[in-house]
Scaffold this motif. Structure first.
Motif, PDB file in Angstrom:
ATOM      1  N   SER A 132       0.810  -1.227   0.000  1.00  0.00           N
ATOM      2  CA  SER A 132       0.000   0.000   0.000  1.00  0.00           C
ATOM      3  C   SER A 132       0.839   1.272   0.000  1.00  0.00           C
ATOM      4  O   SER A 132       0.291   2.376  -0.058  1.00  0.00           O
ATOM      5  N   ALA A 135       0.379   3.103  -3.243  1.00  0.00           N
ATOM      6  CA  ALA A 135      -0.914   2.782  -3.850  1.00  0.00           C
ATOM      7  C   ALA A 135      -1.462   3.988  -4.606  1.00  0.00           C
ATOM      8  O   ALA A 135      -1.465   5.110  -4.095  1.00  0.00           O
ATOM      9  N   GLY A 136      -1.936   3.738  -5.815  1.00  0.00           N
ATOM     10  CA  GLY A 136      -2.456   4.826  -6.630  1.00  0.00           C
ATOM     11  C   GLY A 136      -3.816   5.323  -6.186  1.00  0.00           C
ATOM     12  O   GLY A 136      -4.238   6.413  -6.576  1.00  0.00           O
ATOM     13  N   ASP A 137      -4.518   4.534  -5.379  1.00  0.00           N
ATOM     14  CA  ASP A 137      -5.862   4.924  -4.964  1.00  0.00           C
ATOM     15  C   ASP A 137      -5.908   5.456  -3.531  1.00  0.00           C
ATOM     16  O   ASP A 137      -6.973   5.505  -2.922  1.00  0.00           O
ATOM     17  N   ARG A 138      -4.774   5.857  -2.991  1.00  0.00           N
ATOM     18  CA  ARG A 138      -4.794   6.357  -1.624  1.00  0.00           C
ATOM     19  C   ARG A 138      -5.483   7.722  -1.565  1.00  0.00           C
ATOM     20  O   ARG A 138      -5.596   8.423  -2.585  1.00  0.00           O
ATOM     21  N   SER A 139      -5.904   8.091  -0.387  1.00  0.00           N
ATOM     22  CA  SER A 139      -6.597   9.358  -0.184  1.00  0.00           C
ATOM     23  C   SER A 139      -5.720  10.535  -0.607  1.00  0.00           C
ATOM     24  O   SER A 139      -4.497  10.502  -0.432  1.00  0.00           O
ATOM     25  N   SER A 191      -1.634  14.092  -2.645  1.00  0.00           N
ATOM     26  CA  SER A 191      -1.920  14.632  -3.970  1.00  0.00           C
ATOM     27  C   SER A 191      -2.680  15.955  -3.918  1.00  0.00           C
ATOM     28  O   SER A 191      -2.566  16.774  -4.832  1.00  0.00           O
ATOM     29  N   ASP A 205     -13.801  17.463  -4.414  1.00  0.00           N
ATOM     30  CA  ASP A 205     -13.097  16.810  -5.517  1.00  0.00           C
ATOM     31  C   ASP A 205     -11.823  17.606  -5.801  1.00  0.00           C
ATOM     32  O   ASP A 205     -11.898  18.792  -6.152  1.00  0.00           O
TER      33      ASP A 205
END
Length: 240
Positions: A132, A135-139, A191, A205
């Motif tokens: 993890s 991980a590309g899908d982390r918050s 990000s 978003d």
């Protein structure tokens, strides 16, 4: 010089090895300080990438070049530790002044993995990262930090209190450890910290919510601190 003899190329001096070996074929470490041990470890560790997708996969400690940087007569204890870092805004992502300056940011740390090694430069060692970690899908409010350091696990007082993020490709992201035991570290920023609430949860978003100013990140330098004065290992576990 005899007639017809030509002078050969002048010999160039070889650079002195930083860690020359003794008669036993190893470099003595008995009087090393932790700072000196960390300097040697820094020569050995490298973050490698998977060949296929480019995602960082492991930290490797390479075998020494005999007679140049080892091997060592006594091994060094090394820790490789991985954390997630959750970021939050003290003001709920609102600007702090009429000039539109970024809000204050805070962070908390949670240890994902810690591996202890004994290395002396006689062989390679691999430490694989948690799946993890990148991980590309982390918050968008979560970043990561890895550190390579010598000796025992870091204490709470040796953990970072300042993290700087650059707002351009010329700037360096870095975490400041208040100890000389850390040989190397690598920081992966969140990000979109600009959409994070005080609890480190996204409230919008990121693609539809530009940060104040031209950059996605707060202006450099940006120095977040622990989320509350009660920061402790109990509230924010940092090693285990």
């Amino acid at each position: 010089m005899a007639d017809g003899a030509q002078a050969g190329p002048s010999a160039s001096a070889s650079p002195s090895p930083p860690y020359p070996t003794n008669a036993k074929g190893c470099h003595p470490t008995g009087n090393w300080t932790q700072k000196e041990a960390a300097a040697w470890v820094q020569l050995q560790d490298t973050v490698f990438h998977k060949a296929v997708d480019g995602i960082k996969d492991k930290v490797q400690f390479s075998k020494s070049l005999k007679g140049y940087d080892g091997p060592l007569c006594e091994p060094v204890t090394v820790q490789v530790q991985f954390w997630t870092i959750t970021y939050g805004s003290a003001t709920g992502a609102e600007t702090t002044s009429a000039t539109g300056s970024p809000p204050d940011y805070y962070f908390s740390m949670r240890s994902l993995k810690r591996t202890e090694l004994r290395i002396d430069g006689r062989e390679d060692h691999d430490v694989y990262m948690p799946k993890s970690f990148y991980a590309g899908d982390r918050s968008p409010c979560v970043g990561t930090l890895l550190a390579v350091y010598v000796g025992k696990p870091l204490t709470a007082k040796e953990l970072p209190t300042d993290i700087d993020f650059g707002d351009s490709y010329l700037a360096t992201n870095s975490a400041t450890f208040p100890t000389k035991r850390v040989a190397d570290s690598e920081l992966s920023p969140p990000s979109a910290p600009n959409v994070c609430d005080p609890n480190g949860k996204p409230t919008a978003d990121p693609s539809a919510t530009p940060a104040p100013g031209a950059s996605t990140y707060p202006s450099f330098p940006y120095k977040p601190y622990e989320p509350t004065p009660s920061f402790s290992l109990k509230l924010n576990p940092t090693h285990g």
